[in-house]
Design a protein around this motif. Structure first.
Motif, PDB file in Angstrom:
ATOM      1  N   LEU A 214     116.809  10.141 124.765  1.00 45.38           N
ATOM      2  CA  LEU A 214     117.479  10.499 126.021  1.00 45.38           C
ATOM      3  C   LEU A 214     117.992  11.934 125.993  1.00 45.38           C
ATOM      4  O   LEU A 214     117.806  12.690 126.941  1.00 45.38           O
ATOM      5  N   THR A 215     118.636  12.324 124.889  1.00 43.83           N
ATOM      6  CA  THR A 215     119.234  13.654 124.830  1.00 43.83           C
ATOM      7  C   THR A 215     118.174  14.757 124.831  1.00 43.83           C
ATOM      8  O   THR A 215     118.395  15.827 125.395  1.00 43.83           O
ATOM      9  N   ALA A 216     117.010  14.492 124.221  1.00 45.27           N
ATOM     10  CA  ALA A 216     115.953  15.505 124.185  1.00 45.27           C
ATOM     11  C   ALA A 216     115.486  15.854 125.590  1.00 45.27           C
ATOM     12  O   ALA A 216     115.395  17.030 125.961  1.00 45.27           O
ATOM     13  N   HIS A 217     115.206  14.835 126.390  1.00 50.95           N
ATOM     14  CA  HIS A 217     114.712  15.081 127.749  1.00 50.95           C
ATOM     15  C   HIS A 217     115.819  15.589 128.680  1.00 50.95           C
ATOM     16  O   HIS A 217     115.569  16.399 129.572  1.00 50.95           O
ATOM     17  N   PHE A 218     117.049  15.125 128.450  1.00 53.95           N
ATOM     18  CA  PHE A 218     118.170  15.609 129.248  1.00 53.95           C
ATOM     19  C   PHE A 218     118.398  17.102 129.003  1.00 53.95           C
ATOM     20  O   PHE A 218     118.532  17.890 129.945  1.00 53.95           O
ATOM     21  N   CYS A 219     118.421  17.500 127.727  1.00 56.29           N
ATOM     22  CA  CYS A 219     118.654  18.908 127.389  1.00 56.29           C
ATOM     23  C   CYS A 219     117.528  19.802 127.893  1.00 56.29           C
ATOM     24  O   CYS A 219     117.776  20.908 128.389  1.00 56.29           O
ATOM     25  N   MET A 220     116.280  19.324 127.792  1.00 57.11           N
ATOM     26  CA  MET A 220     115.172  20.139 128.266  1.00 57.11           C
ATOM     27  C   MET A 220     115.226  20.308 129.782  1.00 57.11           C
ATOM     28  O   MET A 220     114.954  21.391 130.305  1.00 57.11           O
ATOM     29  N   THR A 221     115.598  19.231 130.493  1.00 58.24           N
ATOM     30  CA  THR A 221     115.730  19.316 131.952  1.00 58.24           C
ATOM     31  C   THR A 221     116.798  20.327 132.340  1.00 58.24           C
ATOM     32  O   THR A 221     116.611  21.141 133.256  1.00 58.24           O
ATOM     33  N   LYS A 222     117.933  20.304 131.644  1.00 62.58           N
ATOM     34  CA  LYS A 222     119.015  21.259 131.921  1.00 62.58           C
ATOM     35  C   LYS A 222     118.563  22.682 131.618  1.00 62.58           C
ATOM     36  O   LYS A 222     118.907  23.622 132.350  1.00 62.58           O
ATOM     37  N   ALA A 223     117.787  22.863 130.555  1.00 61.94           N
ATOM     38  CA  ALA A 223     117.281  24.197 130.213  1.00 61.94           C
ATOM     39  C   ALA A 223     116.361  24.719 131.299  1.00 61.94           C
ATOM     40  O   ALA A 223     116.383  25.903 131.644  1.00 61.94           O
ATOM     41  N   MET A 224     115.536  23.826 131.860  1.00 63.75           N
ATOM     42  CA  MET A 224     114.619  24.207 132.936  1.00 63.75           C
ATOM     43  C   MET A 224     115.375  24.752 134.146  1.00 63.75           C
ATOM     44  O   MET A 224     114.864  25.583 134.895  1.00 63.75           O
ATOM     45  N   LEU A 225     116.596  24.270 134.346  1.00 66.94           N
ATOM     46  CA  LEU A 225     117.394  24.681 135.500  1.00 66.94           C
ATOM     47  C   LEU A 225     118.087  26.022 135.289  1.00 66.94           C
ATOM     48  O   LEU A 225     118.600  26.612 136.233  1.00 66.94           O
ATOM     49  N   THR A 226     118.110  26.497 134.033  1.00 64.55           N
ATOM     50  CA  THR A 226     118.860  27.718 133.734  1.00 64.55           C
ATOM     51  C   THR A 226     117.987  28.919 133.396  1.00 64.55           C
ATOM     52  O   THR A 226     118.491  30.034 133.298  1.00 64.55           O
ATOM     53  N   THR A 227     116.685  28.687 133.216  1.00 64.25           N
ATOM     54  CA  THR A 227     115.811  29.810 132.874  1.00 64.25           C
ATOM     55  C   THR A 227     114.384  29.499 133.291  1.00 64.25           C
ATOM     56  O   THR A 227     114.114  28.458 133.887  1.00 64.25           O
ATOM     57  N   THR A 228     113.452  30.390 132.960  1.00 64.36           N
ATOM     58  CA  THR A 228     112.061  30.223 133.371  1.00 64.36           C
ATOM     59  C   THR A 228     111.342  29.213 132.479  1.00 64.36           C
ATOM     60  O   THR A 228     111.764  28.956 131.339  1.00 64.36           O
ATOM     61  N   VAL A 229     110.242  28.670 133.000  1.00 64.28           N
ATOM     62  CA  VAL A 229     109.433  27.734 132.231  1.00 64.28           C
ATOM     63  C   VAL A 229     108.881  28.409 130.978  1.00 64.28           C
ATOM     64  O   VAL A 229     108.816  27.811 129.898  1.00 64.28           O
ATOM     65  N   THR A 230     108.503  29.673 131.102  1.00 62.60           N
ATOM     66  CA  THR A 230     107.968  30.420 129.957  1.00 62.60           C
ATOM     67  C   THR A 230     108.974  30.453 128.816  1.00 62.60           C
ATOM     68  O   THR A 230     108.623  30.227 127.649  1.00 62.60           O
ATOM     69  N   THR A 231     110.221  30.722 129.133  1.00 66.47           N
ATOM     70  CA  THR A 231     111.271  30.783 128.113  1.00 66.47           C
ATOM     71  C   THR A 231     111.485  29.426 127.473  1.00 66.47           C
ATOM     72  O   THR A 231     111.599  29.309 126.241  1.00 66.47           O
ATOM     73  N   VAL A 232     111.507  28.372 128.292  1.00 68.80           N
ATOM     74  CA  VAL A 232     111.721  27.019 127.780  1.00 68.80           C
ATOM     75  C   VAL A 232     110.605  26.624 126.810  1.00 68.80           C
ATOM     76  O   VAL A 232     110.867  26.131 125.716  1.00 68.80           O
ATOM     77  N   VAL A 233     109.352  26.852 127.229  1.00 68.99           N
ATOM     78  CA  VAL A 233     108.212  26.473 126.388  1.00 68.99           C
ATOM     79  C   VAL A 233     108.198  27.288 125.096  1.00 68.99           C
ATOM     80  O   VAL A 233     107.910  26.761 124.019  1.00 68.99           O
ATOM     81  N   THR A 234     108.525  28.570 125.200  1.00 76.22           N
ATOM     82  CA  THR A 234     108.554  29.425 124.011  1.00 76.22           C
ATOM     83  C   THR A 234     109.620  28.949 123.027  1.00 76.22           C
ATOM     84  O   THR A 234     109.371  28.845 121.820  1.00 76.22           O
ATOM     85  N   LEU A 235     110.806  28.646 123.551  1.00 74.46           N
ATOM     86  CA  LEU A 235     111.878  28.152 122.695  1.00 74.46           C
ATOM     87  C   LEU A 235     111.536  26.782 122.128  1.00 74.46           C
ATOM     88  O   LEU A 235     111.834  26.481 120.966  1.00 74.46           O
ATOM     89  N   ASP A 236     110.899  25.933 122.946  1.00 69.42           N
ATOM     90  CA  ASP A 236     110.545  24.586 122.497  1.00 69.42           C
ATOM     91  C   ASP A 236     109.579  24.638 121.326  1.00 69.42           C
ATOM     92  O   ASP A 236     109.625  23.789 120.430  1.00 69.42           O
ATOM     93  N   PHE A 237     108.712  25.652 121.318  1.00 67.30           N
ATOM     94  CA  PHE A 237     107.739  25.777 120.230  1.00 67.30           C
ATOM     95  C   PHE A 237     108.424  26.025 118.890  1.00 67.30           C
ATOM     96  O   PHE A 237     107.833  25.789 117.832  1.00 67.30           O
ATOM     97  N   MET A 238     109.686  26.477 118.932  1.00 65.92           N
ATOM     98  CA  MET A 238     110.414  26.751 117.704  1.00 65.92           C
ATOM     99  C   MET A 238     110.729  25.485 116.918  1.00 65.92           C
ATOM    100  O   MET A 238     111.088  25.551 115.739  1.00 65.92           O
ATOM    101  N   ARG A 239     110.563  24.301 117.564  1.00 67.19           N
ATOM    102  CA  ARG A 239     110.801  23.080 116.801  1.00 67.19           C
ATOM    103  C   ARG A 239     109.705  22.833 115.772  1.00 67.19           C
ATOM    104  O   ARG A 239     109.894  22.054 114.840  1.00 67.19           O
ATOM    105  N   LEU A 240     108.562  23.501 115.931  1.00 65.70           N
ATOM    106  CA  LEU A 240     107.485  23.327 114.952  1.00 65.70           C
ATOM    107  C   LEU A 240     107.842  23.939 113.600  1.00 65.70           C
ATOM    108  O   LEU A 240     107.752  23.251 112.570  1.00 65.70           O
ATOM    109  N   PRO A 241     108.271  25.221 113.538  1.00 64.30           N
ATOM    110  CA  PRO A 241     108.686  25.734 112.223  1.00 64.30           C
ATOM    111  C   PRO A 241     109.907  25.005 111.665  1.00 64.30           C
ATOM    112  O   PRO A 241     110.037  24.849 110.444  1.00 64.30           O
ATOM    113  N   LEU A 242     110.800  24.513 112.574  1.00 66.23           N
ATOM    114  CA  LEU A 242     111.977  23.779 112.102  1.00 66.23           C
ATOM    115  C   LEU A 242     111.552  22.477 111.425  1.00 66.23           C
ATOM    116  O   LEU A 242     112.021  22.154 110.325  1.00 66.23           O
TER     117      LEU A 242
END
Length: 278
Positions: A214-242
């Motif tokens: 629940l928290t993963a999708h909630f946080c991503m939805t909130k992020a979508m409302l505060t910045t561009t899709v490009t920024t969200v997807v770029t930041l989301d990709f950072m979970r791979l090295p993590l």
């Protein structure tokens, strides 16, 4: 940007925790049982939110057949993803998961007649080249489990296409409510032969899976409302090295140069796809 970074940190941490919990439960608690508890808690939380908003109409839908089809694929996708967590390095599961947008583009072009531009086709080719570097199908070390995760990614893509159809006439909370409502009995029936009483530690991991879903999708939805899709997807990709770092730290999982190259290709393909969509 600061708010987006905060929300995406929540998203990345949620997905990472979910993966660790899935790995810890692998081999001890059956995946169907985990998915049942996840749907049960999700149904409870989503219902409370709808009731608190006084939006009883969100419980109704005129597209029940589409919900059933969409959630059948989504359930299969979740099952394959959790099975993959127990069989493959965590980073490999996440890398294959990032092919979902490209499967979705192909399916949407066939089912919904969406236009598949030249740049999107190039992105798809690059992405799947990256997958080949990661899974190494010609290698002696090729794991058949990668096919399970690839199939899970395909099922997620079918579910995303269904979401696109449903979102035209259904509120997001309605889609989430029926997701939990439909998947709950599926998980309940399938878990019966495998039901075991979890230990206290295992219950803890199960609830982590349910809550982080629940928290993963909630946080991503909130992020979508505060910045561009490009920024969200770029930041989301950072979970791979993590997750690669966590896999190495907790499970001594290697992540070689060839896999890094494959991951880089998928990232480039994602950026091309986003630019094309815009």
């Amino acid at each position: 940007m600061q708010q987006a970074l905060l929300w995406m940190t929540g998203t990345i941490c949620s997905f990472a925790l979910m993966a660790i919990a899935g790995r810890e439960l692998s081999g001890t608690i059956n995946t169907f049982q985990v998915l049942f508890v996840r749907s049960l808690l999700g149904l409870f939380v989503i219902s409370l939110i709808i009731l608190s908003l006084n939006k009883a109409q969100y419980f109704k839908t005129s597209q029940i057949k589409t919900h059933l089809l969409r959630n059948s694929f989504h359930f299969l996708g979740q099952y394959g993803w959790f099975v993959g967590l127990g069989l493959l390095p965590l980073s490999q599961v996440f890398a294959i998961e990032f092919t979902v947008p490209f499967w979705t583009a192909i399916i949407a072009s066939v089912v919904l007649k969406d236009h598949l531009s030249a740049s999107k086709m190039i992105a798809i080719v690059i992405a799947f080249a990256g997958v080949l570097f990661i899974v190494k199908p010609a290698s002696d070390h090729f794991e058949s489990a990668t096919l399970i995760v690839l199939l899970a990614a395909f099922c997620y893509s079918c579910a995303h296409t269904g979401t696109k159809v449903l979102s035209k006439h259904n509120n997001t909370l309605t889609i989430l409510f029926y997701m939990c409502l439909i998947q709950l009995p599926i998980g309940a029936v399938l878990m019966i032969p495998y039901w075991t009483v979890p230990s206290m530690v295992e219950w803890g991991w199960i609830f982590i899976v349910a809550i982080t879903a629940l928290t993963a999708h909630f946080c991503m939805t909130k992020a979508m409302l505060t910045t561009t899709v490009t920024t969200v997807v770029t930041l989301d990709f950072m979970r791979l090295p993590l997750i690669a770092l966590l896999g190495f730290a907790f499970y001594q999982e290697p992540f070689g140069a060839v896999s890094i190259l494959g991951t880089a290709l998928i990232f480039v393909a994602m950026l091309i796809n986003i630019k094309s969509s815009r």
